[in-house]
Design an enzyme around this catalytic site. Structure first.
Site, PDB file in Angstrom:
ATOM      1  N   TYR A  24       0.813  -1.218   0.000  1.00 35.52           N
ATOM      2  CA  TYR A  24       0.000   0.000   0.000  1.00 35.52           C
ATOM      3  C   TYR A  24       0.855   1.282   0.000  1.00 35.52           C
ATOM      4  CZ  TYR A  24      -4.534  -2.350   0.574  1.00 35.52           C
ATOM      5  OH  TYR A  24      -5.679  -3.083   0.371  1.00 35.52           O
ATOM      6  N   GLU A  57       0.884  -5.980  -8.860  1.00 34.07           N
ATOM      7  CA  GLU A  57       0.333  -6.633  -7.667  1.00 34.07           C
ATOM      8  C   GLU A  57       0.391  -8.156  -7.792  1.00 34.07           C
ATOM      9  OE1 GLU A  57      -2.606  -2.908  -6.423  1.00 34.07           O
ATOM     10  OE2 GLU A  57      -3.521  -4.765  -7.163  1.00 34.07           O
TER      11      GLU A  57
HETATM   12  P1  CMP Z   1      -8.339  -0.773  -1.321  1.00 30.92           P
HETATM   13  O1  CMP Z   1      -9.037  -0.929  -2.616  1.00 30.92           O
HETATM   14  O2  CMP Z   1      -7.647  -1.992  -0.788  1.00 30.92           O
HETATM   15  O3  CMP Z   1      -7.270   0.414  -1.424  1.00 30.92           O
HETATM   16  C1  CMP Z   1      -6.898   1.216  -0.323  1.00 30.92           C
HETATM   17  C2  CMP Z   1      -7.652   0.886   0.918  1.00 30.92           C
HETATM   18  O4  CMP Z   1      -7.582   1.848   1.951  1.00 30.92           O
HETATM   19  C3  CMP Z   1      -9.136   0.791   0.614  1.00 30.92           C
HETATM   20  O5  CMP Z   1      -9.403  -0.328  -0.190  1.00 30.92           O
HETATM   21  C4  CMP Z   1      -9.706   0.765   2.032  1.00 30.92           C
HETATM   22  O6  CMP Z   1      -9.600  -0.511   2.622  1.00 30.92           O
HETATM   23  C5  CMP Z   1      -8.735   1.682   2.786  1.00 30.92           C
HETATM   24  N1  CMP Z   1      -9.289   3.003   3.128  1.00 30.92           N
HETATM   25  C6  CMP Z   1      -9.511   3.428   4.382  1.00 30.92           C
HETATM   26  N2  CMP Z   1      -9.998   4.674   4.382  1.00 30.92           N
HETATM   27  C7  CMP Z   1     -10.077   5.060   3.090  1.00 30.92           C
HETATM   28  C8  CMP Z   1     -10.512   6.263   2.445  1.00 30.92           C
HETATM   29  N3  CMP Z   1     -10.948   7.321   3.125  1.00 30.92           N
HETATM   30  N4  CMP Z   1     -10.465   6.280   1.090  1.00 30.92           N
HETATM   31  C9  CMP Z   1     -10.003   5.216   0.384  1.00 30.92           C
HETATM   32  N5  CMP Z   1      -9.583   4.060   0.956  1.00 30.92           N
HETATM   33  C10 CMP Z   1      -9.626   3.988   2.296  1.00 30.92           C
END
Ligand code: CMP
Length: 139
Positions: free
Chosen positions: A50, A127
């Site tokens: 991430y 990924e």
């Molecule tokens: P994902 O698609 O795995 O990509 C980033 C992750 O951050 C998202 O899914 C969520 O699990 C997490 N996340 C937590 N807060 C936020 C937010 N405000 N906006 C976007 N992703 C978030």
């Protein structure tokens, strides 16, 4: 075109024993699982996976959440697999996700949103390589 995308079933979903129901939605949506493993992410793996979000306010919570329990990492294959997977998942925020999508049905909140999916062809390739070797993908 036939594509591959990368998918994670997140700790909120493994904790609630939802892996089968989530995979059924992916398969019913036209995707095939061509690689899969259940693992516990290390803190280093979660941080690096991430890294693109490292300046975001939710980054450290996200890393804690993603290391809080088992995840299922998988490679999905199908026609337009990247966008198809995103449709089946629904919007990141479950309160905005369309009815019938994985996140509308199963996600707890914007962080514990049950699944991750690659957002484009370049991230999909990166990924997939992050978690799988070529010989672990069996189409
Ligand atoms: P994902 O698609 O795995 O990509 C980033 C992750 O951050 C998202 O899914 C969520 O699990 C997490 N996340 C937590 N807060 C936020 C937010 N405000 N906006 C976007 N992703 C978030």
């Amino acid at each position: 075109a036939l594509e591959r995308t990368f998918s994670i079933i997140k700790p909120d979903a493994t904790r609630r024993n939802l892996t089968g129901q989530i995979i059924a939605k992916l398969e019913d949506g036209g995707l095939r699982v061509v690689a899969q493993k259940r693992i516990r992410l290390s803190e280093d793996q979660a941080k690096s996976f991430y890294a693109v979000h490292k300046e975001r306010p939710f980054y450290s919570d996200l890393v804690s959440f993603m290391t809080s329990g088992p995840v299922v990492v998988q490679v999905l294959e199908g026609e337009n697999a990247i966008s198809r997977n995103r449709e089946i998942m629904g919007a990141t925020n479950p309160s905005e996700a369309a009815p019938g999508t994985i996140r509308a049905e199963f996600a707890e909140n914007i962080e514990a949103n049950s699944v991750h999916g690659s957002d484009g062809p370049d991230t999909a390739a990166e990924e997939i390589k992050f978690f799988f070797t070529d010989d672990e993908i069996v189409g």
